[in-house]
Design a protein around this motif. Structure first.
Motif, short mmCIF file in Angstrom:
data_model
loop_
_atom_site.label_atom_id
_atom_site.label_comp_id
_atom_site.label_asym_id
_atom_site.label_seq_id
_atom_site.Cartn_x
_atom_site.Cartn_y
_atom_site.Cartn_z
N PHE A 66 41.38 -12.51 -11.48
CA PHE A 66 40.72 -13.04 -12.66
C PHE A 66 40.87 -12.06 -13.82
O PHE A 66 40.66 -10.86 -13.65
CB PHE A 66 39.25 -13.31 -12.38
CG PHE A 66 38.46 -13.69 -13.60
CD1 PHE A 66 38.61 -14.94 -14.17
CD2 PHE A 66 37.58 -12.79 -14.17
CE1 PHE A 66 37.88 -15.29 -15.30
CE2 PHE A 66 36.84 -13.14 -15.29
CZ PHE A 66 36.99 -14.39 -15.86
N PHE A 69 37.90 -15.74 -19.24
CA PHE A 69 37.83 -17.14 -19.64
C PHE A 69 38.23 -17.21 -21.11
O PHE A 69 37.76 -16.42 -21.91
CB PHE A 69 36.41 -17.70 -19.47
CG PHE A 69 35.99 -17.90 -18.05
CD1 PHE A 69 36.49 -18.97 -17.32
CD2 PHE A 69 35.09 -17.05 -17.44
CE1 PHE A 69 36.10 -19.18 -16.00
CE2 PHE A 69 34.70 -17.25 -16.13
CZ PHE A 69 35.21 -18.31 -15.42
N PHE A 82 40.74 -20.78 -17.31
CA PHE A 82 40.58 -19.65 -16.40
C PHE A 82 41.88 -18.87 -16.45
O PHE A 82 42.90 -19.31 -15.95
CB PHE A 82 40.31 -20.18 -14.98
CG PHE A 82 39.93 -19.15 -13.97
CD1 PHE A 82 38.64 -19.10 -13.48
CD2 PHE A 82 40.86 -18.26 -13.46
CE1 PHE A 82 38.27 -18.17 -12.50
CE2 PHE A 82 40.52 -17.34 -12.50
CZ PHE A 82 39.22 -17.29 -12.02
N TYR A 102 31.09 -18.16 -15.28
CA TYR A 102 31.19 -18.37 -16.72
C TYR A 102 29.76 -18.43 -17.24
O TYR A 102 28.90 -19.08 -16.64
CB TYR A 102 31.92 -19.68 -17.02
CG TYR A 102 31.90 -20.08 -18.47
CD1 TYR A 102 32.80 -19.51 -19.37
CD2 TYR A 102 30.99 -21.01 -18.95
CE1 TYR A 102 32.78 -19.87 -20.70
CE2 TYR A 102 30.97 -21.37 -20.28
CZ TYR A 102 31.87 -20.78 -21.16
OH TYR A 102 31.84 -21.14 -22.48
#
Length: 132
Positions: A66, A69, A82, A102
């Motif tokens: 990750f 966002f 994402f 989020y």
């Protein structure tokens, strides 16, 4: 013959060290949108309070993680991507599932629509009513 073997050995060692020395230009870093497979949030929330949205995404390979966002806002509608960062030139073919949170924090009341991108033109849509 011994001399030729010695030269071949030294050239091989030299080549080995040169090939293992990676420059910063050859780190194989790529940023891509990951496919969101699930998003869960409460149905209601309060103005100026953090609302936690649990997001599950499927990455393309084992080199992914990750990054952040990214969102575009149009009034009370949020289009959310994402973003994943893929680091490495040789990666496993396994597509890991990643869970991230989020956080929605809004300054005004209303019904907010969160649209998490799954495929090119498909979204998981959540409606959250924010009150004073």
């Amino acid at each position: 013959l011994f001399f030729m073997r010695k030269i071949f050995f030294l050239i091989s060692i030299f080549y080995f060290f040169l090939s293992c020395n990676k420059s910063k230009d050859n780190q194989c870093i790529e940023y891509k949108d990951a496919m969101v497979s699930k998003a869960e949030a409460p149905l209601t929330g309060k103005v100026n309070e953090d609302i936690l949205v649990k997001v599950e995404a499927i990455l393309n390979s084992g080199c992914g993680q990750f990054e952040k966002f990214e969102q575009d806002s149009e009034g009370l509608i949020r289009n959310i991507n994402f973003k994943a960062k893929y680091t490495g030139c040789i990666c496993t073919e396994i597509a890991p599932i990643v869970n991230e949170n989020y956080i929605l924090n809004t300054p005004q009341a209303g019904i907010y629509i969160l649209k998490f991108k799954t495929y090119d033109n498909e979204f998981i849509e959540l409606n959250i009513e924010i009150t004073d």
